[in-house]
Motif scaffolding. Structure first.
Motif, short mmCIF file in Angstrom:
data_model
loop_
_atom_site.label_atom_id
_atom_site.label_comp_id
_atom_site.label_asym_id
_atom_site.label_seq_id
_atom_site.Cartn_x
_atom_site.Cartn_y
_atom_site.Cartn_z
N GLN A 89 0.78 -1.23 0.12
CA GLN A 89 0.14 0.06 -0.01
C GLN A 89 0.84 1.49 -0.09
O GLN A 89 0.58 2.22 -0.77
N LEU A 90 1.90 1.43 0.79
CA LEU A 90 2.53 2.68 1.10
C LEU A 90 3.38 2.74 -0.28
O LEU A 90 3.53 3.90 -0.71
N PRO A 91 4.10 1.95 -0.81
CA PRO A 91 5.02 2.00 -2.04
C PRO A 91 4.22 2.51 -3.30
O PRO A 91 4.61 3.31 -4.13
N VAL A 92 2.95 1.77 -3.48
CA VAL A 92 2.08 1.95 -4.47
C VAL A 92 1.59 3.50 -4.37
O VAL A 92 1.36 4.17 -5.32
N GLU A 94 4.24 12.22 4.49
CA GLU A 94 2.81 12.63 4.69
C GLU A 94 1.79 11.25 4.43
O GLU A 94 0.75 11.09 5.34
N LEU A 95 2.05 10.80 3.58
CA LEU A 95 1.20 9.54 3.13
C LEU A 95 1.22 8.55 4.29
O LEU A 95 0.41 7.87 4.60
N SER A 96 2.60 8.26 4.62
CA SER A 96 2.75 7.24 5.69
C SER A 96 1.87 7.59 7.12
O SER A 96 1.40 6.75 7.67
N SER A 152 -5.19 6.35 9.53
CA SER A 152 -6.38 5.78 9.31
C SER A 152 -6.51 4.47 9.52
O SER A 152 -7.60 3.87 9.81
N GLU A 153 -5.48 3.75 9.98
CA GLU A 153 -5.31 2.45 10.32
C GLU A 153 -5.67 2.33 11.86
O GLU A 153 -5.93 1.14 12.50
#
Length: 306
Positions: free
Chosen positions: A254-257, A296-298, A304-305
């Motif tokens: 999820q994170l890399p994509v 920021e995405l991380s 969210s989790e």
């Protein structure tokens, strides 16, 4: 089969030792590292086996693109693309050309539930570039973008979404289309200057009263900006569609994509920040900005989790 394409192996990787296979994957990694630092930065963060699979797939797509875009007569480019398709047909039948990319791809196909059709569709997209014709509508640009980039999303899907029962085909294609629209909007000047290609759709150029003459003189005016933003909004909607289902992809992917989507989308803002100068300047996302965006995405993913 010509000598330059090497010996054929029947059955593929069973005849290839593991040390050789590691060298093959290292070769594929060198191709993505040399040609796309942003993709390499993001996909390098996948688990090792998945990253290697992505590197092999990227190498195939790079080879296809290079054969279509080489500075050679159309007949030579078509011949080389035909040869690649012939080699892919042999691969489909269980033969492997004794070269690093093909040996690595055989291993990928043995490890994952791959579909070969997107690879053939990718080659069709390269043929569209060789026999290039102006694209009339935004929908035509999207169809073209499927063949040259949406197919890549489909190639990667068995690797990055191997644990879900949800059909993510549409979203994988959308990511590729969004990225190709981004390429088009980033490379307007380069495509026209070096390839005599205009990927902006005829109808939209007419709608915003932006002419080929304007493009040939690298004119950046209000009409151009409105046209560019119309296409960028279309791209951003594709990124949004993809990111809305990111949580359905494999947890280790999820994170890399997500990074790949976020960083590539940021190219659009890089063009905006440069006052839409995409005729004489190669716009890119600086490494520092890549790191900030991925951070920021991380954080968003963790929140969210939780």
């Amino acid at each position: 089969m010509t000598e330059e394409h090497g010996q054929l192996l029947k059955g593929g990787i069973g005849m290839t030792n593991l040390a050789q296979l590691e060298r093959d994957y290292t070769y594929c990694e060198s191709i993505i590292k040399e040609n796309s630092k942003s993709f390499y930065f993001t996909f390098k963060q996948l688990p090792k086996e998945k990253a290697k699979a992505v590197f092999a797939i990227y190498t195939f797509c790079r080879f296809a693109d290079d054969r279509a875009d080489q500075h050679a007569p159309a007949s030579k480019r078509l011949h080389d693309v035909d040869q690649l398709e012939h080699d892919l047909s042999l691969f489909q039948k269980g033969y492997v050309i004794n070269q690093p990319m093909w040996r690595a791809l055989r291993d990928v196909f043995q490890r994952y539930e791959m579909d070969i059709q997107p690879f053939f569709d990718q080659i069709k997209g390269q043929r569209m570039d060789i026999a290039f014709e102006r694209l009339e509508t935004v929908e035509d640009v999207e169809q073209y973008s499927y063949y040259v980039a949406g197919t890549v999303g489909l190639m990667l899907l068995p690797i990055i979404a191997s644990e879900t029962d949800r059909d993510l085909t549409s979203q994988a294609i959308s990511l590729g289309i969004g990225m190709q629209f981004t390429n088009i909007l980033r490379d307007i000047g380069e495509d026209y200057r070096e390839m005599s290609r205009v990927y902006l759709p005829v109808q939209e150029m007419n709608r915003f009263a932006y002419t080929i003459e304007d493009l040939s003189t690298s004119t950046i005016n209000d009409n151009f900006i409105m046209l560019w933003e119309q296409m960028a909004t279309r791209a951003e909607s594709r990124y949004d569609e993809f990111m809305s289902v990111l949580h359905h992809f494999d947890s280790d992917s999820q994170l890399p994509v997500g990074y790949a989507s976020t960083v590539y989308r940021a190219i659009l803002n890089a063009v905006r920040d440069n006052d839409y100068q995409c005729f004489t300047t190669r716009n890119y996302v600086p490494k520092e900005e890549m790191i900030r965006l991925t951070g920021e995405l991380s954080l968003e993913t963790v929140q969210s989790e939780s």
